[in-house]
Motif scaffolding. Sequence first.
Motif, short mmCIF file in Angstrom:
data_model
loop_
_atom_site.label_atom_id
_atom_site.label_comp_id
_atom_site.label_asym_id
_atom_site.label_seq_id
_atom_site.Cartn_x
_atom_site.Cartn_y
_atom_site.Cartn_z
N MET A 1 -40.15 21.35 -17.46
CA MET A 1 -39.32 20.36 -16.78
C MET A 1 -39.18 19.08 -17.59
N TYR A 2 -40.23 18.74 -18.38
CA TYR A 2 -40.17 17.52 -19.18
C TYR A 2 -38.91 17.51 -20.04
N ASN A 3 -38.73 18.57 -20.85
CA ASN A 3 -37.59 18.62 -21.76
C ASN A 3 -36.27 18.69 -21.02
N ILE A 4 -36.24 19.44 -19.92
CA ILE A 4 -35.00 19.63 -19.16
C ILE A 4 -34.49 18.29 -18.63
N LEU A 5 -35.37 17.56 -17.95
CA LEU A 5 -34.94 16.30 -17.33
C LEU A 5 -34.69 15.21 -18.36
N ASP A 6 -35.53 15.15 -19.37
CA ASP A 6 -35.35 14.11 -20.39
C ASP A 6 -34.01 14.25 -21.10
N GLU A 7 -33.64 15.49 -21.43
CA GLU A 7 -32.37 15.70 -22.12
C GLU A 7 -31.19 15.37 -21.21
N ALA A 8 -31.26 15.79 -19.95
CA ALA A 8 -30.18 15.51 -19.01
C ALA A 8 -30.03 14.01 -18.80
N PHE A 9 -31.16 13.32 -18.68
CA PHE A 9 -31.15 11.88 -18.47
C PHE A 9 -30.54 11.16 -19.67
N ALA A 162 -47.82 5.05 -10.01
CA ALA A 162 -48.19 6.46 -9.83
C ALA A 162 -47.92 7.28 -11.09
N GLY A 163 -47.03 6.79 -11.95
CA GLY A 163 -46.74 7.51 -13.19
C GLY A 163 -45.93 8.77 -12.99
N ILE A 164 -45.03 8.76 -12.01
CA ILE A 164 -44.21 9.93 -11.73
C ILE A 164 -43.21 10.19 -12.86
N ASP A 165 -42.73 11.44 -12.91
CA ASP A 165 -41.77 11.83 -13.94
C ASP A 165 -40.33 11.70 -13.48
N SER A 166 -40.11 11.69 -12.17
CA SER A 166 -38.78 11.48 -11.62
C SER A 166 -38.92 10.84 -10.24
N VAL A 198 -37.13 5.77 -15.33
CA VAL A 198 -37.48 7.09 -14.80
C VAL A 198 -36.21 7.79 -14.30
N PRO A 199 -36.01 9.07 -14.63
CA PRO A 199 -34.84 9.79 -14.11
C PRO A 199 -34.83 9.81 -12.59
N PHE A 200 -33.65 9.65 -12.01
CA PHE A 200 -33.49 9.70 -10.56
C PHE A 200 -33.17 11.12 -10.11
N VAL A 201 -33.48 11.38 -8.84
CA VAL A 201 -33.17 12.66 -8.20
C VAL A 201 -32.34 12.37 -6.95
N LEU A 202 -31.25 13.11 -6.80
CA LEU A 202 -30.38 12.95 -5.63
C LEU A 202 -30.58 14.13 -4.70
N SER A 218 -24.09 8.82 -13.70
CA SER A 218 -23.97 7.74 -14.70
C SER A 218 -25.09 6.71 -14.56
N TYR A 219 -25.68 6.61 -13.36
CA TYR A 219 -26.80 5.70 -13.14
C TYR A 219 -28.15 6.38 -13.39
N GLY A 220 -28.11 7.61 -13.93
CA GLY A 220 -29.36 8.25 -14.33
C GLY A 220 -29.92 9.26 -13.36
N HIS A 221 -29.10 9.80 -12.46
CA HIS A 221 -29.55 10.92 -11.63
C HIS A 221 -29.49 12.17 -12.49
N ALA A 222 -30.65 12.65 -12.92
CA ALA A 222 -30.72 13.78 -13.84
C ALA A 222 -31.05 15.08 -13.13
N LYS A 223 -31.31 15.01 -11.84
CA LYS A 223 -31.61 16.19 -11.03
C LYS A 223 -30.87 16.02 -9.70
N ILE A 224 -30.07 17.03 -9.35
CA ILE A 224 -29.27 16.97 -8.12
C ILE A 224 -29.61 18.19 -7.26
N ASN A 225 -29.99 17.96 -6.01
CA ASN A 225 -30.46 19.04 -5.15
C ASN A 225 -29.38 19.58 -4.22
N TYR A 226 -29.29 20.92 -4.17
CA TYR A 226 -28.31 21.60 -3.30
C TYR A 226 -29.01 22.65 -2.45
#
Length: 281
Positions: A1-9, A162-166, A198-202, A218-226
């Motif tokens: 997940m580290y690489n996936i979110l970092d690249e998307a962000f 807390a040092g969260i990743d997203s 930190v990458p945002f999650v919607l 554009s504001y850094g939501h790198a993970k979108i939930n459906y």
Amino acid sequence: MYNILDEAFEKRYAVPQFNMNGLIWLESILKTAEKCRAPVIVGTTDKIVDELGGFELLAQVFQNMKKNLGVTVPAVLHLDHGQTVDRCIEAVNAGYGSVMYDGSKLPIAENVNNTSKVVEYAHRHRVTVEGEVGSVGGTEDGVYSDLSYADENECIQLAEEAGIDSLAPALGSVHGKYKGEPNLGFEEMARLRQFTNVPFVLHGASGISDADLQKAISYGHAKINYNTELNIAWSEALRKVLTENQELYAPMEILKPSKHALEVVIEEVIRRTGAYQKAMI
């Protein structure tokens, strides 16, 4: 997940998370992600994990299905809305690649404390952690919440301490069907982005317009939930085949149109979030 979110962000697209509600969902998600050469996240909501067989079974099935389908794109199994620290640890031990601790209903100090415990344990196992502030309204998998906007200072506190990743800051989205037009807090997103990298999650993206989605990305939501969008397509296709073919009883024939409906929506979302063919790079 580290690489996936970092690249998307970094490149300003988003990786979609699709929640699974059974093996049909998992198969459709993985097949379509591979077809589209897109990174993908498979979410299992804590509320229904036990109904689906428990953490260990889900992690084993996820890995076995990836292997059997020949999936080569990045695909991560994620615990969505983990209810307790212990449940998150259980998911990590079972082999999940990412967990979300949902302490959004707690006072911020308690949220930070519990999320920190999850982060400490998860990071030792190279598992990423998502945290939440505020409350995404609506109902998902039997869990109802009133909409409550995230407090900017609390978001910063959770991210830093807390040092969260997203981070999932609740800023106007809801689970389930929207009543009227979604009203996302773009001003709040822009201001919060100034204080954290930190990458945002919607959460609750089903029903959000393409224009609003792109603005959120554009504001850094790198993970979108459906979740809802898939379930509506699946149930409508299933209802149609049962209504029009009342003598049909072979399960695979009954389910085939609903599986196709899932795959169509999944591909549409992959294209919408900008993840299409991103695994090619």
